[in-house]
Motif scaffolding. Structure first.
Motif, PDB file in Angstrom:
ATOM      1  N   ALA A   3       7.572   5.781   6.454  1.00  0.00           N
ATOM      2  CA  ALA A   3       7.242   6.066   5.058  1.00  0.00           C
ATOM      3  C   ALA A   3       7.885   7.349   4.564  1.00  0.00           C
ATOM      4  CB  ALA A   3       5.727   6.148   4.891  1.00  0.00           C
ATOM      5  N   ASN A   4       8.117   8.304   5.459  1.00  0.00           N
ATOM      6  CA  ASN A   4       8.665   9.584   5.028  1.00  0.00           C
ATOM      7  C   ASN A   4       9.412  10.244   6.192  1.00  0.00           C
ATOM      8  OD1 ASN A   4       6.619  10.845   6.667  1.00  0.00           O
ATOM      9  ND2 ASN A   4       5.182  10.593   4.969  1.00  0.00           N
ATOM     10  N   GLN A  37      -0.156   9.910   7.271  1.00  0.00           N
ATOM     11  CA  GLN A  37       1.155   9.781   6.655  1.00  0.00           C
ATOM     12  C   GLN A  37       1.572   8.318   6.470  1.00  0.00           C
ATOM     13  OE1 GLN A  37       2.926  12.573   5.630  1.00  0.00           O
ATOM     14  NE2 GLN A  37       1.068  13.665   6.215  1.00  0.00           N
ATOM     15  N   GLN A  38       1.168   7.463   7.407  1.00  0.00           N
ATOM     16  CA  GLN A  38       1.522   6.046   7.324  1.00  0.00           C
ATOM     17  C   GLN A  38       0.618   5.245   8.240  1.00  0.00           C
ATOM     18  OE1 GLN A  38       5.637   5.134   8.171  1.00  0.00           O
ATOM     19  NE2 GLN A  38       5.420   2.962   7.713  1.00  0.00           N
ATOM     20  N   PHE A  74      15.962   8.899   2.196  1.00  0.00           N
ATOM     21  CA  PHE A  74      14.744   9.597   1.812  1.00  0.00           C
ATOM     22  C   PHE A  74      15.047  10.500   0.623  1.00  0.00           C
ATOM     23  CE2 PHE A  74      14.606   8.714   6.337  1.00  0.00           C
ATOM     24  CZ  PHE A  74      13.361   8.131   6.499  1.00  0.00           C
ATOM     25  N   ASP A 114       9.994  11.070   0.841  1.00  0.00           N
ATOM     26  CA  ASP A 114       9.558   9.679   0.938  1.00  0.00           C
ATOM     27  C   ASP A 114      10.764   8.747   1.018  1.00  0.00           C
ATOM     28  OD1 ASP A 114       6.934  10.440   0.829  1.00  0.00           O
ATOM     29  OD2 ASP A 114       6.684  10.026  -1.305  1.00  0.00           O
ATOM     30  N   ARG A 115      10.591   7.667   1.762  1.00  0.00           N
ATOM     31  CA  ARG A 115      11.664   6.693   1.938  1.00  0.00           C
ATOM     32  C   ARG A 115      11.860   5.897   0.657  1.00  0.00           C
ATOM     33  NH1 ARG A 115      12.757   1.368   3.482  1.00  0.00           N
ATOM     34  NH2 ARG A 115      14.437   1.115   5.003  1.00  0.00           N
ATOM     35  N   THR A 116      13.118   5.721   0.249  1.00  0.00           N
ATOM     36  CA  THR A 116      13.422   4.949  -0.949  1.00  0.00           C
ATOM     37  C   THR A 116      14.050   3.600  -0.616  1.00  0.00           C
ATOM     38  OG1 THR A 116      15.630   5.937  -1.191  1.00  0.00           O
ATOM     39  CG2 THR A 116      13.791   7.081  -2.247  1.00  0.00           C
TER      40      THR A 116
END
Length: 383
Positions: free
Chosen positions: A230-231, A217-218, A364, A369-371
């Motif tokens: 990341a998420n 995932q990261q 997110f 996903d993180r913005t």
């Protein structure tokens, strides 16, 4: 002379067991001399990935590279790796010295070489006074050091650790974790360490690969994984207590709205999730329930905020000595948790003001996903 550490590269690695995909098209590079930690919940594929590197399981697709060669067709004994398992797997009828030297003896090393390597490793791991004992005469921590030493005597290019601390109590876990970190600094050998314990991962790894459902995932430093997840999965898995969340939806004016918060708009997102770490909530006491001190009294780190982001009621307070965790009645459907110094004497039922460190928040998108960080929102009091 100790050999140079090896890089490890996984290229599109896949492994299935029947209809279950344990590892799904993983690409990952471990740098020479790096201590990489694979972390994730049980069943996420991290141990399977380690076994694929070691050659104990066969690939269904992809390639494994160790150093400058692809080892897909190389037997485990020829891959220049040494693995330390969760179970110590020591021979009970052998002494510590015999256990340490067994792998070299099987490979046909001479007596002088075996004794020299065993002596060197015993000095590094503090086993010198235990060489004549058998495993049944050792503590759990001592047995784990013997298991480490058995891998070290081979002087491999890569060390593989499959949850080696799981069988130890809390104090021994901490001690052995420190020993592994010190060992890595001393040897400089490439190490890949598998654990489900996020604290272990963040404190030990130079970089961390967070896994879930067979996928990475990261990958990042402990700071990057914690501070810029990341998420949503990484945000929820890494951190104790977990990141606070709030579901947001776009209103008719194009603004994201959730719980007591209204965010400036218009937003391109139809829905999103706000994430806030517990330590990024600053709490001040407003109205005691009767068991706490009056506002502004000694023991309150800061007075009431003239512009708090919200006010709420403390549902429960966990005292952890140097700090406390304050469970709040919202916002949203689930209680939020704030981390606060123990000097702030808050009791269940107290009314508190909460300020959010907006620059350290996380937004997110609908895909999880993180913005980026959330913009500052206007807040309101919770009933």
């Amino acid at each position: 002379m100790r050999q140079e550490p090896r890089a490890v590269a996984l290229k599109g690695v896949r492994k299935c067991f029947g209809d279950v995909t344990a590892v799904a098209d993983v690409d990952l590079e471990i740098r020479p001399g790096e201590l990489m930690v694979l972390v994730g919940p049980s069943g996420c594929g991290k141990s399977t990935l380690l076994r694929l590197i070691a050659g104990l399981d066969e690939l269904d697709a992809g390639e494994v590279w160790i150093g400058d060669r692809c080892v897909d067709e190389v037997a485990p004994g020829g891959r220049d790796v040494a693995m330390v398992f969760q179970s110590y797997a020591l021979y009970p009828h052998m002494t510590v010295a015999e256990n340490l030297g067994f792998g070299l003896r099987v490979r046909g090393a001479g007596t002088a070489e075996i004794e020299g390597r065993v002596s060197e490793v015993a000095d590094v791991l503090g086993l010198r006074g235990l060489l004549s004992r058998r495993p049944g005469q050792l503590s759990g921590g001592q047995q784990q050091r013997v298991a480490l030493g058995r891998a070290m005597v081979r002087d491999p290019g890569v060390f593989l650790f499959d949850e080696p601390l799981s069988n130890l109590d809390a104090a021994l876990r901490l001690q052995t974790r420190d020993e592994i970190a010190a060992l890595h600094r001393r040897l400089g050998t490439t190490m890949i360490f598998v654990t489900h314990d996020q604290v272990e991962a963040l404190s030990l790894g130079q970089r961390v690969a967070v896994m879930d459902h067979g996928r990475v995932q990261q990958v990042g430093t402990p700071h990057e994984v914690y501070r810029r997840p990341a998420n949503l999965f990484v945000a929820g898995f890494v951190g104790s207590p977990p990141m606070n969340r709030l579901h947001l939806v776009r209103d008719r004016e194009g603004r994201l709205v959730g719980g007591p918060f209204v965010f400036p708009g218009p937003s391109p997102l139809r829905e999103a999730t706000l994430g806030v770490r517990p330590e990024d909530l600053s709490v001040a006491l407003v109205t005691p329930s009767g068991s706490g001190p009056p506002p502004g009294s000694a023991g309150t780190p800061r007075g009431p905020d003239p512009n708090p982001d919200l006010t709420a009621t403390a549902l429960r307070v966990e005292s952890l000595g140097s700090e406390q965790r304050i469970h709040l009645d919202g916002p949203g459907d689930a209680a939020w948790v704030a981390r606060a110094p123990s000097a702030l004497r808050v009791a269940a039922g107290d009314r508190v003001e909460v300020a959010v460190a907006w620059e350290r928040t996380h937004l997110f998108g609908p895909d999880g996903d993180r913005t980026g960080a959330a913009p500052r929102a206007s807040g309101m009091s919770l009933p």
